[in-house]
Design a protein around this motif. Structure first.
Motif, PDB file in Angstrom:
ATOM      1  N   UNK A   1     -15.681 -14.209   4.795  1.00 51.27           N
ATOM      2  CA  UNK A   1     -14.449 -14.916   4.453  1.00 51.27           C
ATOM      3  C   UNK A   1     -13.434 -14.698   5.571  1.00 51.27           C
ATOM      4  N   UNK A   2     -12.464 -15.603   5.706  1.00 51.65           N
ATOM      5  CA  UNK A   2     -11.382 -15.366   6.666  1.00 51.65           C
ATOM      6  C   UNK A   2     -10.336 -14.472   6.001  1.00 51.65           C
ATOM      7  N   UNK A   3      -9.534 -13.821   6.821  1.00 46.37           N
ATOM      8  CA  UNK A   3      -8.619 -12.820   6.259  1.00 46.37           C
ATOM      9  C   UNK A   3      -7.594 -13.433   5.311  1.00 46.37           C
ATOM     10  N   UNK A   4      -7.221 -14.685   5.559  1.00 49.90           N
ATOM     11  CA  UNK A   4      -6.263 -15.336   4.660  1.00 49.90           C
ATOM     12  C   UNK A   4      -6.821 -15.426   3.243  1.00 49.90           C
ATOM     13  N   UNK A   5      -8.106 -15.725   3.149  1.00 49.61           N
ATOM     14  CA  UNK A   5      -8.742 -15.827   1.832  1.00 49.61           C
ATOM     15  C   UNK A   5      -8.801 -14.459   1.154  1.00 49.61           C
ATOM     16  N   UNK A   6      -9.091 -13.425   1.931  1.00 49.38           N
ATOM     17  CA  UNK A   6      -9.105 -12.064   1.392  1.00 49.38           C
ATOM     18  C   UNK A   6      -7.727 -11.730   0.831  1.00 49.38           C
ATOM     19  N   UNK A   7      -6.718 -11.985   1.634  1.00 45.18           N
ATOM     20  CA  UNK A   7      -5.351 -11.663   1.251  1.00 45.18           C
ATOM     21  C   UNK A   7      -4.933 -12.414  -0.018  1.00 45.18           C
ATOM     22  N   UNK A   8      -5.170 -13.713  -0.014  1.00 48.54           N
ATOM     23  CA  UNK A   8      -4.789 -14.532  -1.169  1.00 48.54           C
ATOM     24  C   UNK A   8      -5.528 -14.104  -2.432  1.00 48.54           C
ATOM     25  N   UNK A   9      -6.788 -13.803  -2.292  1.00 50.10           N
ATOM     26  CA  UNK A   9      -7.584 -13.415  -3.457  1.00 50.10           C
ATOM     27  C   UNK A   9      -7.073 -12.097  -4.032  1.00 50.10           C
ATOM     28  N   UNK A  10      -6.753 -11.149  -3.160  1.00 50.05           N
ATOM     29  CA  UNK A  10      -6.212  -9.868  -3.633  1.00 50.05           C
ATOM     30  C   UNK A  10      -4.882 -10.094  -4.340  1.00 50.05           C
ATOM     31  N   UNK A  11      -4.048 -10.946  -3.768  1.00 46.03           N
ATOM     32  CA  UNK A  11      -2.764 -11.267  -4.393  1.00 46.03           C
ATOM     33  C   UNK A  11      -2.973 -11.856  -5.789  1.00 46.03           C
ATOM     34  N   UNK A  12      -3.933 -12.768  -5.894  1.00 42.25           N
ATOM     35  CA  UNK A  12      -4.221 -13.387  -7.182  1.00 42.25           C
ATOM     36  C   UNK A  12      -4.735 -12.361  -8.190  1.00 42.25           C
ATOM     37  N   UNK A  13      -5.601 -11.452  -7.738  1.00 43.76           N
ATOM     38  CA  UNK A  13      -6.088 -10.378  -8.611  1.00 43.76           C
ATOM     39  C   UNK A  13      -4.908  -9.544  -9.117  1.00 43.76           C
TER      40      UNK A  13
ATOM     41  N   UNK B   1      -2.244  -3.758  -5.320  1.00 36.14           N
ATOM     42  CA  UNK B   1      -2.633  -3.479  -3.958  1.00 36.14           C
ATOM     43  C   UNK B   1      -1.443  -3.667  -3.028  1.00 36.14           C
ATOM     44  N   UNK B   2      -1.275  -2.703  -2.139  1.00 35.33           N
ATOM     45  CA  UNK B   2      -0.246  -2.819  -1.135  1.00 35.33           C
ATOM     46  C   UNK B   2      -0.817  -2.278   0.158  1.00 35.33           C
ATOM     47  N   UNK B   3      -1.017  -3.186   1.101  1.00 37.08           N
ATOM     48  CA  UNK B   3      -1.674  -2.779   2.347  1.00 37.08           C
ATOM     49  C   UNK B   3      -3.014  -2.112   2.035  1.00 37.08           C
ATOM     50  N   UNK B   4      -3.128  -0.837   2.440  1.00 41.01           N
ATOM     51  CA  UNK B   4      -4.420  -0.172   2.274  1.00 41.01           C
ATOM     52  C   UNK B   4      -4.529   0.611   0.969  1.00 41.01           C
TER      53      UNK B   4
ATOM     54  N   UNK C   1      -6.743  -1.586 -12.240  1.00 40.89           N
ATOM     55  CA  UNK C   1      -6.299  -1.436 -13.624  1.00 40.89           C
ATOM     56  C   UNK C   1      -7.373  -1.834 -14.620  1.00 40.89           C
ATOM     57  N   UNK C   2      -8.187  -2.826 -14.250  1.00 36.06           N
ATOM     58  CA  UNK C   2      -9.196  -3.305 -15.197  1.00 36.06           C
ATOM     59  C   UNK C   2     -10.559  -3.432 -14.510  1.00 36.06           C
ATOM     60  N   UNK C   3     -11.246  -2.300 -14.520  1.00 38.78           N
ATOM     61  CA  UNK C   3     -12.538  -2.221 -13.836  1.00 38.78           C
ATOM     62  C   UNK C   3     -13.573  -3.127 -14.494  1.00 38.78           C
ATOM     63  N   UNK C   4     -13.498  -3.226 -15.807  1.00 39.88           N
ATOM     64  CA  UNK C   4     -14.459  -4.051 -16.539  1.00 39.88           C
ATOM     65  C   UNK C   4     -14.332  -5.526 -16.166  1.00 39.88           C
ATOM     66  N   UNK C   5     -13.071  -5.985 -16.117  1.00 36.81           N
ATOM     67  CA  UNK C   5     -12.832  -7.380 -15.745  1.00 36.81           C
ATOM     68  C   UNK C   5     -13.331  -7.644 -14.323  1.00 36.81           C
ATOM     69  N   UNK C   6     -13.106  -6.658 -13.468  1.00 37.70           N
ATOM     70  CA  UNK C   6     -13.539  -6.768 -12.076  1.00 37.70           C
ATOM     71  C   UNK C   6     -15.059  -6.923 -12.019  1.00 37.70           C
TER      72      UNK C   6
END
Lengths: 247, 247
Positions: B204-216, B224-227, B232-237
DNA sequence: CGATAAATTGAGTTTTGTCAATAAAGGTGG
DNA sequence: CCACCTTTATTGACAAAACTCAATTTATCG
């Protein structure tokens, strides 16, 4: 189909032996039979005996979870290896041509980590782990392991970095190279796998596979009709394929 | 930077030894140190001596094409393995945490088939192939090989079958599981790799990684903040991740 | 305290996937 | 040997996912 319509497809063990007892050097696979290489290393002739069988299309050589007891060499025909996910979906891991060795991922664990199934009528030679632990370990296994890893690295590269065109071009170019290497025509061969299998392997849906092949044909790169393929411009194909792993 | 501004980054060999001569069982990696397992198998104590060093961030442990002479165990810190394509692009193959064993793909060939670099300050234990050929072969290598193959099978599965959400969820869930396994918190840890590395690994490109994390994060799955990551919800993950390989 | 690198966010485009219809091939039984 | 049925492959129209390009924002490191 009277009565039972879901009898399990036959595995290697249920297929009659073709050339039981014959020495393995009767098998003239390009690059030399695995068994004959073993015998060379051990300095012993006749130690390992061939155990080869002919399987029809769609027969399992081994199955994920089953007991891992041997390596298998493709003598003729072709095989796909695959695994099944927790939710029951298939993932094709690779295609095997004459001379290729299967079953390496059973080496470590007692159970097979993947399954293998013939794509056409195929002759397979089996070599039991037990019969080759000594020589295999030092001399043969390492080479097989690094081959297997190289193969998977290339697949990872393809899946992660390439678009549909690149994937298809890589796939065809690799097949071509391998056919050539074992003495077949590299520019005209039959695809023994379905579009579904190709798509599954490359992470594409079959419509994309089909459309991409059509586009390749329209641009004069190749001619394809069903399973029959003729490559006209191998260089262009390699160019579309882009970089491979460099090892 | 006076004069030479492109001195090669240091490899393992150029780093001073930390605990040379100490017996390997002083190293208390969860699951037991590789060397101590070797010694058990061989019935000999003190046969293999530790050879561990501390590397800074961004230092190569070994490099593709270099001589393959050893396995490396991560004692603390983390490592990424990668290969470089013919056209000079990088492909990340995996991330290694404390207790993980690196360098297996050098076993077969004399040259390394991939490279490995530290993601942070990392302590690494080296075990020369030469020192463990006997016991390694029969008992330790097979397990390591099947682990390595399982790891790559899962990556192939992820790359071929999952969308961006599935890939990120798989990735994070796997990291969580592994941290937990070695005694760290599975629901809060630091990502030692960049978004670039994550994206490269997952195709994936980094923009997609970033956006997906934001959505999660927006859906309350995690923070998530930087590194810095908190799940919070391991089961959902795990649910979003979908099926893994079943071996 | 700036400079550089890493990460995020937005807008728009491209690629690939989905759904649906059709066509061609292969196998089966009359 | 032919008609039928099933499987496999192709093609089109549309939707969705991911990528590209560009602009900020936020860390990190001298």
């Amino acid at each position: 189909m009277p009565g039972n319509d879901c009898s399990p497809p036959p595995d290697f063990d249920s297929i009659p032996v073709t050339a039981s007892g014959a020495l393995c050097h009767v098998c003239d696979i390009v690059g030399g039979c695995l068994a004959s290489r073993m015998m060379e290393y051990s300095g012993q002739v006749g130690l390992v005996r061939s155990n080869s069988r002919v399987l029809g299309q769609g027969e399992n050589i081994f199955r994920e979870g089953g007991e891992a007891s041997a390596l298998y060499v493709v003598r003729s025909g072709s095989v796909k290896s695959y695994l099944v996910t927790e939710d029951g979906e298939e993932q094709v891991l690779g295609f095997y041509l004459p001379g290729d060795v299967l079953g390496l991922d059973g080496l470590g664990s007692s159970a097979c980590m993947s399954s293998a199934i013939t794509l056409e009528t195929t002759s397979i030679c089996r070599m039991l782990f037990a019969q080759m632990s000594e020589q295999g370990c030092g001399r043969v296994y390492p080479k097989l392991i690094s081959d297997q890893l190289a193969r998977e690295h290339n697949l990872i590269l393809m899946l992660a970095r390439k678009d549909a065109d690149g994937k298809l071009a890589s796939f065809l170019w690799d097949l071509s190279r391998r056919f050539k290497q074992i003495g077949y025509a590299g520019n005209a061969f039959k695809l023994s796998m379905s579009r579904q299998d190709i798509g599954n392997y490359l992470g594409l849906v079959i419509e994309t596979v089909s459309r991409t092949l059509t586009r390749f044909q329209e641009s004069g790169l190749l001619e394809v009709s069903r399973r029959t393929l003729e490559i006209h411009d191998l260089e262009a194909l390699k160019h579309i394929a882009g970089g491979q792993a460099s090892h």
